[in-house]
Design a protein around this motif. Structure first.
Motif, PDB file in Angstrom:
ATOM      1  N   ALA A 182       1.598  -1.875   4.667  1.00  0.00           N
ATOM      2  CA  ALA A 182       1.514  -1.188   3.347  1.00  0.00           C
ATOM      3  C   ALA A 182       1.947   0.327   3.372  1.00  0.00           C
ATOM      4  CB  ALA A 182       0.200  -1.332   2.802  1.00  0.00           C
ATOM      5  N   ASN A 242      -8.116  -5.358  -0.248  1.00  0.00           N
ATOM      6  CA  ASN A 242      -6.617  -5.686  -0.591  1.00  0.00           C
ATOM      7  C   ASN A 242      -6.061  -4.323  -1.302  1.00  0.00           C
ATOM      8  OD1 ASN A 242      -6.777  -8.344  -0.050  1.00  0.00           O
ATOM      9  ND2 ASN A 242      -7.235  -8.867  -2.164  1.00  0.00           N
ATOM     10  N   SER A 299      -1.637 -10.671  -3.367  1.00  0.00           N
ATOM     11  CA  SER A 299      -0.682 -10.078  -2.304  1.00  0.00           C
ATOM     12  C   SER A 299      -1.766  -9.394  -1.286  1.00  0.00           C
ATOM     13  CB  SER A 299       0.390  -9.149  -2.858  1.00  0.00           C
ATOM     14  OG  SER A 299       1.415  -9.987  -3.491  1.00  0.00           O
ATOM     15  N   LYS A 351      -2.944  -2.409   0.279  1.00  0.00           N
ATOM     16  CA  LYS A 351      -1.656  -2.121  -0.580  1.00  0.00           C
ATOM     17  C   LYS A 351      -1.134  -0.819  -0.646  1.00  0.00           C
ATOM     18  CE  LYS A 351      -2.040  -6.268  -3.317  1.00  0.00           C
ATOM     19  NZ  LYS A 351      -2.210  -7.047  -4.465  1.00  0.00           N
ATOM     20  N   VAL A 361       4.669  -4.328  -3.552  1.00  0.00           N
ATOM     21  CA  VAL A 361       3.633  -5.302  -4.038  1.00  0.00           C
ATOM     22  C   VAL A 361       2.485  -4.684  -4.988  1.00  0.00           C
ATOM     23  CG1 VAL A 361       2.157  -7.083  -3.161  1.00  0.00           C
ATOM     24  CG2 VAL A 361       4.111  -6.481  -1.869  1.00  0.00           C
ATOM     25  N   LEU A 371       4.906   0.394  -6.518  1.00  0.00           N
ATOM     26  CA  LEU A 371       4.628  -0.358  -5.051  1.00  0.00           C
ATOM     27  C   LEU A 371       5.337  -1.561  -5.101  1.00  0.00           C
ATOM     28  CD1 LEU A 371       0.574  -0.182  -5.175  1.00  0.00           C
ATOM     29  CD2 LEU A 371       2.075   1.011  -3.852  1.00  0.00           C
TER      30      LEU A 371
END
Length: 217
Positions: free
Chosen positions: A131, A194, A124, A198, A155, A153
């Motif tokens: 985020a 990433n 993701s 996130k 994601v 989270l």
């Protein structure tokens, strides 16, 4: 591998520009375009793309509705919302509908290509500002709302991203992390990007602090 991408946006000029931009990157093939969500469903059924770059505000059927139907009709297709708007309503509606990513149209071409490959791998990707909204929303939830969540989270981080995060929090460089996990340094860089997105973190230090506050370390 080459990732097959379907572009969905009601602005033809934007689709053409995006197709031209992606065409210069190896490993990405634009297999088709659609001007609204309804056409996107038909084109996805015909072309079997790996990833759909989906605008949200379109006529006939909007991106949220199209994403929700794609998740049911073609669960193997990964949807990244690519839009101008990052208000809370759009963000959480897209994620609830099944989007694996949420990026704004001012994203860099390099970041967009990274996101396409990450989505194809089942990961993701979120714009840092998005985020941050996700983390803030979870911070507002009462403790009883998330007693059994393995990660706090919306994601979650993948197992590989968690491994990278732990080493990152220990102060390891990308090269050191790559050696520890037997990965290419470029792959580690993508994972770090990433992880920051996130967690809604600006840098590695902030990522480590937020990860500890969220109980991920």
């Amino acid at each position: 591998m080459t990732v097959r991408v379907l572009l969905v946006d009601d602005q033809a000029l934007f689709r053409e520009a995006l197709a031209t931009l992606l065409a210069v990157h190896e490993g990405v093939e634009v297999v088709g375009e659609a001007g609204d969500g309804d056409e996107a469903l038909r084109r996805a059924a015909e072309l079997a793309p790996d990833v759909v770059l989906m605008d949200l505000r379109m006529p006939v059927l909007d991106g949220i509705g199209a994403t929700r139907r794609l998740r049911v009709e073609q669960p193997g297709v990964r949807v990244i919302a690519l839009t101008t708007f990052d208000d809370d309503e759009d963000v959480f509606a897209a994620l609830r509908a099944g989007a694996v990513g949420y990026l704004l149209k001012d994203v860099s071409s390099a970041r967009l290509v990274e996101a396409v490959h990450a989505a194809a791998r089942g990961e993701s990707v979120l714009q840092p500002s998005v985020a941050a909204k996700v983390v803030a929303r979870f911070a507002q939830l009462p403790d009883t709302a998330q007693p059994e969540r393995p990660q706090p989270l919306v994601v979650p981080l993948s197992d590989r991203e968690l491994s990278v995060l732990r080493l990152l929090a220990d102060g390891r460089s990308n090269r050191e992390i790559a050696a520890e996990l037997f990965l290419a340094e470029g792959t580690v860089k993508n994972h770090v990007t990433n992880v920051l997105a996130k967690l809604g973190a600006r840098d590695r230090t902030q990522a480590a602090l937020r990860a500890r506050a969220l109980g991920l370390l």
